[in-house]
Design an enzyme around this catalytic site. Structure first.
Site, PDB file in Angstrom:
ATOM      1  N   ASP A 445       0.889   1.506  -7.768  1.00  0.00           N
ATOM      2  CA  ASP A 445      -0.569   1.562  -7.675  1.00  0.00           C
ATOM      3  C   ASP A 445      -1.163   0.192  -7.364  1.00  0.00           C
ATOM      4  O   ASP A 445      -0.649  -0.844  -7.785  1.00  0.00           O
ATOM      5  CB  ASP A 445      -1.124   2.072  -9.005  1.00  0.00           C
ATOM      6  CG  ASP A 445      -2.627   2.192  -9.009  1.00  0.00           C
ATOM      7  OD1 ASP A 445      -3.151   3.008  -8.232  1.00  0.00           O
ATOM      8  OD2 ASP A 445      -3.281   1.471  -9.792  1.00  0.00           O
ATOM      9  N   GLU A 498       0.703   2.007  -2.577  1.00  0.00           N
ATOM     10  CA  GLU A 498      -0.701   2.284  -2.291  1.00  0.00           C
ATOM     11  C   GLU A 498      -1.316   0.950  -1.859  1.00  0.00           C
ATOM     12  O   GLU A 498      -1.747   0.151  -2.683  1.00  0.00           O
ATOM     13  CB  GLU A 498      -1.423   2.836  -3.519  1.00  0.00           C
ATOM     14  CG  GLU A 498      -2.855   3.243  -3.195  1.00  0.00           C
ATOM     15  CD  GLU A 498      -3.838   3.048  -4.333  1.00  0.00           C
ATOM     16  OE1 GLU A 498      -4.929   3.612  -4.252  1.00  0.00           O
ATOM     17  OE2 GLU A 498      -3.514   2.323  -5.285  1.00  0.00           O
TER      18      GLU A 498
END
Length: 762
Positions: A445, A498
């Site tokens: 993330d 990401e």
């Protein structure tokens, strides 16, 4: 007074009986006084006793347990609530009664050191009960020199195997080795069920060279609760959860649990074929979900891991997805963070069950050929006081300077990627999830926030690197390190970034100066496609480049096309309601979007609810509105996704060359006037698939596309089919190319706001 009953003798660990009985001053037992015990300097003195009782004894191993010099031996011990104590050998033969040095439970005995050379036990009286126990201060350190050295060097990638709470056997005694890194602490104690959370009884020894505090505690077993009390250099006492805890008692609680896995894995066959299933030439269609809000039971509670293992996997298999991806399951105090603010990078959240129940869910997924990806968050951590923040009174895991150590957007703290021990902690966490839970991939993330020192910061709010630039060189090195470690220890496991910027080489190998990820989310495709489809179709001809631009960079990285949770929260509306027009057009545009996604080069990721056209934004406190599936329009979207997954898996042209230009060919790219696209997906030795897209609600009855090869074509998917809720405009039967001036032309009827997939049959 009445004659007392014979005391009942029980054989337990001392750890199980700390603090049993009253804390009031007991009567001193008969026996030798401290003076009669010899007055040795080895006995605890008044200052040491005072420090012990005030929980301020800094080095108890120097004065508790067996202490020797050339002339004598003394055993000093602290037994809160005890009224009498005796020393025995390991055979249980009483050697000498202990003298009470303080009525709070401080005892000592002078004896022949040779008598206890092999070890000793304590017989203790607690308010009429007799117990036998092992003195924790008689046991040596269990830390291995290699672990200490590798940890200090920053090259240890399995820290969960020696830090935290490890079930162990020492000198034939079962117990737990507790260890924690706190190099600037003055004192560290472990408090738990086994000592009634008394901060005086189990004070850890320090290894100054590496900053690790550790102690073997006899007795505690699986499920015992504990936490660390860390005393800072200014005397502040901090209650800290174990950073390497493998289970937490409550998701917002400081108390961790000793966790021993008893799970027997059954997924050897899957692990042997995992590398092939995760290869870049294999189909990858990921169903992203939040475990707490996918479904709820009749009482409104989230489903647990056991129930998910049945209901979720049945659904995923029926829908044809190849992988599931969980939003973070690492323990997090605030449910509303969705798991993206974890306090325990080694502990699965207890919201949905035990760690072994999570293992069983993953094992069951593998048994049904479903890979499991976990969102993993090494970018930041919350400032909950029982977490990592100021762990030993200093900025240990984070940077001291908020210009590097504080995240302005999320109110969180940023790991110090330049510190060797922090690297150990983070890299080991990634390896841990793969090794201990058989996770098949980690989606990392917020990578962009890690790569740029000025991320979301104004001038003067960030510090440049040593070269004066904005790149976070330490974070870059960390990401390369974790990807390299997983490739070494866990071949076949995916890492997915990401990353929302144009950072070069995200999916290039580390050896080629890349970050080493297998895939990167294609945020550009997502943004441009959603922006284009949000426009009224009458205006789309003026923005045709938005829908074709992604192919200009489609092979610059290895991409996953993502329509994730981030696109359906915080006022962004559901995918369905991003679309313009009336309900019919909204559903047609949604089906068009999904068919575009499944035929565009790149792997696929779709967030839960999007597969049946959820009406509302995602709500983590509720559940998906499954009742919508009673409506034909929503059933149609779900049927389309199911069939797209089937075709995607069964036709190599749609996945085999996702990352190679040979797998894609434009047949009609510049038709802005009609807002039409046509392209072919190709695979060596397999039937190609022709894709024709009509981005307007106007039917194109006589659309002609020019192809390289003659042949017949058969519709395999028509997003406008009545079966999917469309108007049923299409092409029945087999269509044959016609040669005109040496060109192979195919004439089609293009449905409104529709996508056709046609198989070349010869």
């Amino acid at each position: 007074p009445a004659i007392a009953a014979t005391p009942k003798e029980v054989f337990v660990s001392r750890a199980d009986n700390q603090g049993k009985g009253s804390r009031k001053s007991p009567a001193k037992p008969a026996g030798k006084t401290p003076a009669q015990a010899g007055g040795s300097k080895l006995l605890l003195n008044a200052a040491q006793i005072s420090q012990l009782l005030a929980a301020d004894l800094l080095n108890p191993f120097a004065c508790l347990g067996l202490q020797r010099n050339t002339r004598s031996s003394v055993i000093n011990t602290f037994l809160p609530g005890a009224t009498a104590a005796w020393v025995s050998n390991l055979a249980g033969e009483i050697l000498v009664p202990m003298t009470c040095l303080d009525p709070a439970g401080v005892f000592a005995a002078k004896l022949d050191g040779a008598a206890v050379a092999a070890g000793y036990r304590l017989k203790v009286s607690y308010a009429g009960d007799i117990v036998w126990c092992d003195d924790p201060y008689r046991f040596p350190s269990l830390l291995a020199d290699a672990d200490i050295w590798l940890f200090a060097e920053g090259r240890h990638e399995h820290v969960w195997q020696f830090l935290g709470a490890q079930e162990a056997v020492c000198q034939g005694v079962r117990g737990v080795q507790f260890a924690v890194w706190a190099p600037n602490a003055r004192r560290v104690a472990v408090l738990g069920d086994f000592n009634h959370y008394d901060n005086r009884t189990h004070v850890l020894r320090c290894h100054p060279g590496c900053g690790i505090w550790e102690m073997f505690v006899p007795g505690p077993g699986d499920g015992a609760g504990y936490y660390f009390e860390v005393t800072t250099n200014n005397g502040q006492r901090l209650q800290k959860a174990d950073p390497c805890a493998r289970a937490m008692r409550g998701f917002a609680d400081v108390v961790a649990e000793v966790c021993v896995s008893h799970y027997a894995w059954q997924d050897d066959a899957w692990l042997q074929r995992r590398a092939a299933a995760n290869s870049e030439s294999a189909p990858m269609s990921v169903y992203e979900l939040h475990a707490g809000s996918w479904r709820r039971d009749a009482s409104g509670q989230s489903l647990d891991y056991v129930t998910l293992a049945a209901t979720l996997l049945d659904y995923v298999v029926d829908m044809g997805f190849t992988h599931i991806e969980f939003l973070p399951l690492t323990e997090h105090p605030f449910t509303g963070s969705w798991g993206y603010q974890p306090v325990g990078l080694y502990a699965p959240t207890c919201r949905f069950g035990s760690p072994d129940q999570l293992r069983a869910l993953i094992d069951a997924a593998h048994g049904r050929d479903i890979g499991v990806i976990l969102d993993w968050v090494p970018a930041h951590f919350p400032n909950d006081p029982h977490g990592l923040v100021g762990f030993d009174g200093t900025a240990l895991y984070e940077h001291a300077d908020p210009r590097k150590g504080a995240h302005p957007d999320w109110g969180t703290l940023i790991y110090n990627y330049g510190r060797a021990e922090v690297l150990n902690y983070l890299v080991s966490s990634a390896v841990y999830w793969v090794r201990e839970f058989h996770i098949d991939g980690l989606r990392v993330d917020a990578v962009a926030s890690m790569l740029y020192l000025d991320y979301s910061r104004k001038a003067g709010e960030w510090l440049p690197n040593v070269h004066g630039g904005r790149e976070n060189l330490e974070a870059i090195s960390f990401l390369q390190r974790v990807n390299a470690a997983l490739k070494t220890h866990c071949p076949g496991v995916l890492t997915i970034a990401e990353e929302s910027t144009a950072w070069p080489g995200v999916t290039k190998p580390v050896a080629s100066s890349g970050l080493g990820f297998d895939y990167k989310w294609n945020m550009g495709w997502m943004h441009d496609t959603l922006s284009y489809l949000a426009r009224d179709p009458v205006h789309r001809q003026h923005h045709h480049g938005e829908i074709t631009f992604s192919m200009m960079y489609a092979y610059s990285e290895q991409f996953v096309l993502s329509l994730s949770h981030d696109e359906v929260v915080h006022g962004k509306r559901s995918l369905l309601h991003k679309m313009p027009g009336d309900a019919w057009r909204q559903f047609a545009n949604l089906r068009l979007l999904l068919a575009l996604m499944w035929t565009h080069p790149g792997k696929k990721l779709l967030f839960m609810g999007c597969e049946f056209g959820a009406q509302k934004e995602w709500d983590h406190d509720g559940a998906l509105d499954w009742a919508l599936l009673a409506a034909p329009a929503h059933q149609g979207v779900q049927r389309l996704v199911r069939d797209l997954n089937r075709v995607y898996r069964n036709y190599p042209a749609l996945h085999q060359a996702d990352h190679n230009p040979s797998g894609f060919e434009w047949r009609d790219m510049h038709n802005a006037a009609e807002s039409v696209l046509a392209y072919q997906r190709l695979a060596e030795g397999a039937a190609n698939v022709l894709v024709c897209v009509n981005l307007t609600p106007m039917v194109r009855y006589d659309y002609v596309v020019t192809l390289r090869e003659a042949g017949s074509y058969q519709e395999i998917i028509n997003s406008d089919s009545k079966y999917y809720g469309g108007s049923n405009v299409g092409n029945s039967g087999s269509l044959q190319t016609v040669e005109v001036n040496g060109e192979h032309r195919l004439q089609l009827a293009l449905p409104p706001l529709g996508v056709l997939l046609l198989e070349r049959q010869g």
